[in-house]
Scaffold this motif. Structure first.
Motif, PDB file in Angstrom:
ATOM      1  N   LYS A 264      -8.594   7.011   1.136  1.00 55.00           N
ATOM      2  CA  LYS A 264      -9.649   6.837   2.173  1.00 55.00           C
ATOM      3  C   LYS A 264     -10.329   5.474   2.149  1.00 55.00           C
ATOM      4  CE  LYS A 264     -11.932  10.712   3.453  1.00 55.00           C
ATOM      5  NZ  LYS A 264     -12.767  11.949   3.278  1.00 55.00           N
ATOM      6  N   ALA A 265     -10.676   5.084   0.921  1.00 51.79           N
ATOM      7  CA  ALA A 265     -11.298   3.832   0.807  1.00 51.79           C
ATOM      8  C   ALA A 265     -10.442   2.556   1.057  1.00 51.79           C
ATOM      9  CB  ALA A 265     -11.857   3.787  -0.772  1.00 51.79           C
ATOM     10  N   VAL A 266      -9.203   2.824   0.679  1.00 54.87           N
ATOM     11  CA  VAL A 266      -8.320   1.629   0.824  1.00 54.87           C
ATOM     12  C   VAL A 266      -8.136   1.416   2.316  1.00 54.87           C
ATOM     13  CG1 VAL A 266      -7.247   1.416  -1.400  1.00 54.87           C
ATOM     14  CG2 VAL A 266      -6.080   2.649   0.306  1.00 54.87           C
ATOM     15  N   GLU A 267      -8.181   2.494   2.900  1.00 49.64           N
ATOM     16  CA  GLU A 267      -7.841   2.371   4.703  1.00 49.64           C
ATOM     17  C   GLU A 267      -8.956   1.634   5.313  1.00 49.64           C
ATOM     18  OE1 GLU A 267      -8.323   6.189   6.223  1.00 49.64           O
ATOM     19  OE2 GLU A 267      -6.269   6.923   5.533  1.00 49.64           O
ATOM     20  N   LYS A 268     -10.098   1.447   4.653  1.00 51.32           N
ATOM     21  CA  LYS A 268     -11.243   0.569   5.233  1.00 51.32           C
ATOM     22  C   LYS A 268     -11.168  -0.792   4.905  1.00 51.32           C
ATOM     23  CE  LYS A 268     -14.328   4.422   5.164  1.00 51.32           C
ATOM     24  NZ  LYS A 268     -15.390   5.181   4.325  1.00 51.32           N
ATOM     25  N   LEU A 269     -10.057  -1.143   3.974  1.00 51.80           N
ATOM     26  CA  LEU A 269      -9.807  -2.646   3.527  1.00 51.80           C
ATOM     27  C   LEU A 269      -9.309  -3.567   4.377  1.00 51.80           C
ATOM     28  CD1 LEU A 269      -8.557  -2.296  -0.135  1.00 51.80           C
ATOM     29  CD2 LEU A 269     -10.882  -2.653   0.514  1.00 51.80           C
ATOM     30  N   GLU A 270      -9.868  -4.790   4.673  1.00 47.78           N
ATOM     31  CA  GLU A 270      -9.294  -5.757   5.598  1.00 47.78           C
ATOM     32  C   GLU A 270      -8.117  -6.432   4.564  1.00 47.78           C
ATOM     33  OE1 GLU A 270     -10.191  -6.224   8.670  1.00 47.78           O
ATOM     34  OE2 GLU A 270     -11.686  -4.773   8.522  1.00 47.78           O
ATOM     35  N   LYS A 271      -7.124  -7.171   5.409  1.00 53.05           N
ATOM     36  CA  LYS A 271      -6.058  -7.804   4.535  1.00 53.05           C
ATOM     37  C   LYS A 271      -6.597  -8.536   3.674  1.00 53.05           C
ATOM     38  CE  LYS A 271      -1.970 -10.245   5.357  1.00 53.05           C
ATOM     39  NZ  LYS A 271      -0.781 -10.285   5.949  1.00 53.05           N
ATOM     40  N   GLY A 272      -6.116  -8.775   2.536  1.00 51.66           N
ATOM     41  CA  GLY A 272      -6.846  -9.737   1.304  1.00 51.66           C
ATOM     42  C   GLY A 272      -7.564  -9.156   0.623  1.00 51.66           C
ATOM     43  N   GLN A 273      -8.494  -7.912   0.998  1.00 46.97           N
ATOM     44  CA  GLN A 273      -9.533  -7.339   0.357  1.00 46.97           C
ATOM     45  C   GLN A 273      -8.932  -6.433  -0.929  1.00 46.97           C
ATOM     46  OE1 GLN A 273     -11.946  -5.365   3.461  1.00 46.97           O
ATOM     47  NE2 GLN A 273     -13.660  -6.898   2.815  1.00 46.97           N
ATOM     48  N   SER A 274      -9.925  -6.370  -1.631  1.00 48.17           N
ATOM     49  CA  SER A 274      -9.499  -5.508  -2.809  1.00 48.17           C
ATOM     50  C   SER A 274     -10.413  -4.568  -3.116  1.00 48.17           C
ATOM     51  CB  SER A 274      -9.265  -6.341  -4.097  1.00 48.17           C
ATOM     52  OG  SER A 274      -8.378  -7.176  -4.132  1.00 48.17           O
ATOM     53  N   LEU A 275     -10.069  -3.369  -3.982  1.00 48.94           N
ATOM     54  CA  LEU A 275     -10.946  -2.217  -4.565  1.00 48.94           C
ATOM     55  C   LEU A 275     -10.459  -2.173  -5.975  1.00 48.94           C
ATOM     56  CD1 LEU A 275     -12.565   0.313  -3.880  1.00 48.94           C
ATOM     57  CD2 LEU A 275     -10.412   1.548  -3.318  1.00 48.94           C
ATOM     58  N   LYS A 276     -11.579  -1.854  -6.652  1.00 46.08           N
ATOM     59  CA  LYS A 276     -11.060  -1.386  -8.076  1.00 46.08           C
ATOM     60  C   LYS A 276     -11.517   0.086  -8.222  1.00 46.08           C
ATOM     61  CE  LYS A 276     -11.541  -5.821 -10.293  1.00 46.08           C
ATOM     62  NZ  LYS A 276     -12.057  -6.428 -11.736  1.00 46.08           N
ATOM     63  N   ILE A 277     -10.791   0.900  -8.805  1.00 48.43           N
ATOM     64  CA  ILE A 277     -10.928   2.310  -9.153  1.00 48.43           C
ATOM     65  C   ILE A 277     -11.045   2.549 -10.539  1.00 48.43           C
ATOM     66  CG2 ILE A 277     -10.191   2.983  -6.796  1.00 48.43           C
ATOM     67  CD1 ILE A 277      -7.372   4.119  -8.158  1.00 48.43           C
ATOM     68  N   ILE A 278     -11.697   3.597 -10.940  1.00 52.07           N
ATOM     69  CA  ILE A 278     -11.466   3.721 -12.262  1.00 52.07           C
ATOM     70  C   ILE A 278     -11.131   5.315 -12.376  1.00 52.07           C
ATOM     71  CG2 ILE A 278     -12.981   4.172 -14.652  1.00 52.07           C
ATOM     72  CD1 ILE A 278     -14.983   1.943 -13.485  1.00 52.07           C
ATOM     73  N   ASN A 279     -10.015   5.508 -13.074  1.00 50.46           N
ATOM     74  CA  ASN A 279      -9.591   7.142 -13.097  1.00 50.46           C
ATOM     75  C   ASN A 279      -9.468   7.387 -14.542  1.00 50.46           C
ATOM     76  OD1 ASN A 279      -9.050   6.866 -10.346  1.00 50.46           O
ATOM     77  ND2 ASN A 279      -6.911   7.468 -10.366  1.00 50.46           N
ATOM     78  N   ASP A 280      -9.497   8.599 -14.733  1.00 52.09           N
ATOM     79  CA  ASP A 280      -9.286   9.342 -16.254  1.00 52.09           C
ATOM     80  C   ASP A 280      -7.985   9.156 -16.768  1.00 52.09           C
ATOM     81  OD1 ASP A 280     -12.059  10.161 -16.747  1.00 52.09           O
ATOM     82  OD2 ASP A 280     -11.686  12.022 -15.366  1.00 52.09           O
ATOM     83  N   ARG A 281      -6.974   9.100 -15.693  1.00 55.38           N
ATOM     84  CA  ARG A 281      -5.557   9.069 -16.126  1.00 55.38           C
ATOM     85  C   ARG A 281      -4.749   7.976 -15.358  1.00 55.38           C
ATOM     86  NH1 ARG A 281      -7.232  13.519 -14.424  1.00 55.38           N
ATOM     87  NH2 ARG A 281      -7.112  15.254 -15.511  1.00 55.38           N
ATOM     88  N   ARG A 282      -3.619   7.667 -15.621  1.00 55.41           N
ATOM     89  CA  ARG A 282      -3.057   6.897 -14.852  1.00 55.41           C
ATOM     90  C   ARG A 282      -2.437   7.524 -13.686  1.00 55.41           C
ATOM     91  NH1 ARG A 282      -0.193   1.946 -16.478  1.00 55.41           N
ATOM     92  NH2 ARG A 282      -0.725   2.546 -18.782  1.00 55.41           N
ATOM     93  N   PRO A 283      -2.896   7.033 -12.670  1.00 55.34           N
ATOM     94  CA  PRO A 283      -2.823   7.627 -11.254  1.00 55.34           C
ATOM     95  C   PRO A 283      -1.091   7.689 -10.557  1.00 55.34           C
ATOM     96  CG  PRO A 283      -3.657   5.570 -10.642  1.00 55.34           C
ATOM     97  CD  PRO A 283      -3.521   5.766 -12.183  1.00 55.34           C
ATOM     98  N   MET A 284      -0.044   8.138 -11.284  1.00 52.50           N
ATOM     99  CA  MET A 284       1.404   8.013 -10.966  1.00 52.50           C
ATOM    100  C   MET A 284       1.558   8.371  -9.431  1.00 52.50           C
ATOM    101  SD  MET A 284       1.954   6.810 -13.714  1.00 52.50           S
ATOM    102  CE  MET A 284       3.887   6.708 -13.217  1.00 52.50           C
ATOM    103  N   PHE A 285       1.174   9.541  -9.105  1.00 50.29           N
ATOM    104  CA  PHE A 285       1.293   9.872  -7.692  1.00 50.29           C
ATOM    105  C   PHE A 285       0.432   8.747  -6.642  1.00 50.29           C
ATOM    106  CE2 PHE A 285       1.692  14.094  -9.703  1.00 50.29           C
ATOM    107  CZ  PHE A 285       3.016  14.248  -9.485  1.00 50.29           C
ATOM    108  N   LEU A 286      -0.589   8.320  -6.880  1.00 54.17           N
ATOM    109  CA  LEU A 286      -1.160   7.222  -6.032  1.00 54.17           C
ATOM    110  C   LEU A 286      -0.082   6.004  -5.850  1.00 54.17           C
ATOM    111  CD1 LEU A 286      -3.702   6.158  -4.523  1.00 54.17           C
ATOM    112  CD2 LEU A 286      -4.440   5.487  -6.599  1.00 54.17           C
ATOM    113  N   TYR A 287       0.259   5.430  -7.154  1.00 53.74           N
ATOM    114  CA  TYR A 287       1.134   4.488  -6.944  1.00 53.74           C
ATOM    115  C   TYR A 287       2.426   4.545  -6.072  1.00 53.74           C
ATOM    116  CZ  TYR A 287      -0.659   3.180 -11.696  1.00 53.74           C
ATOM    117  OH  TYR A 287      -1.447   2.671 -12.652  1.00 53.74           O
TER     118      TYR A 287
END
Length: 68
Positions: free
Chosen positions: A19-42
């Motif tokens: 939901k958060a990355v949908e709001k990004l403009e081209k070239g913008q970045s988002l940092k997330i912190i997860n408890d585990r490596r997000p394999m399905f997100l990749y």
């Protein structure tokens, strides 16, 4: 922007992140912190054409920087 997903049960971290990355403009970045490596997100990020880098943290969590 940083999105802290620690302490959330799947699939909440992935849903919040997508939901958060949908709001990004081209070239913008988002940092997330997860408890585990997000394999399905990749898989989703690959399909959507986003770039990402993963860094392990000392506490066992992972910081992922996602760029549109």
């Amino acid at each position: 922007m940083i999105l802290d997903n620690r302490g959330l049960e799947p699939p909440n971290p992935m849903m919040r992140t997508l939901k958060a990355v949908e709001k990004l403009e081209k070239g913008q970045s988002l940092k997330i912190i997860n408890d585990r490596r997000p394999m399905f997100l990749y898989e989703q990020l690959d399909e959507l054409g986003y770039k990402y880098m993963t860094e392990p943290n000392d506490d066992g969590s992972f910081t992922i920087e996602i760029t549109k």
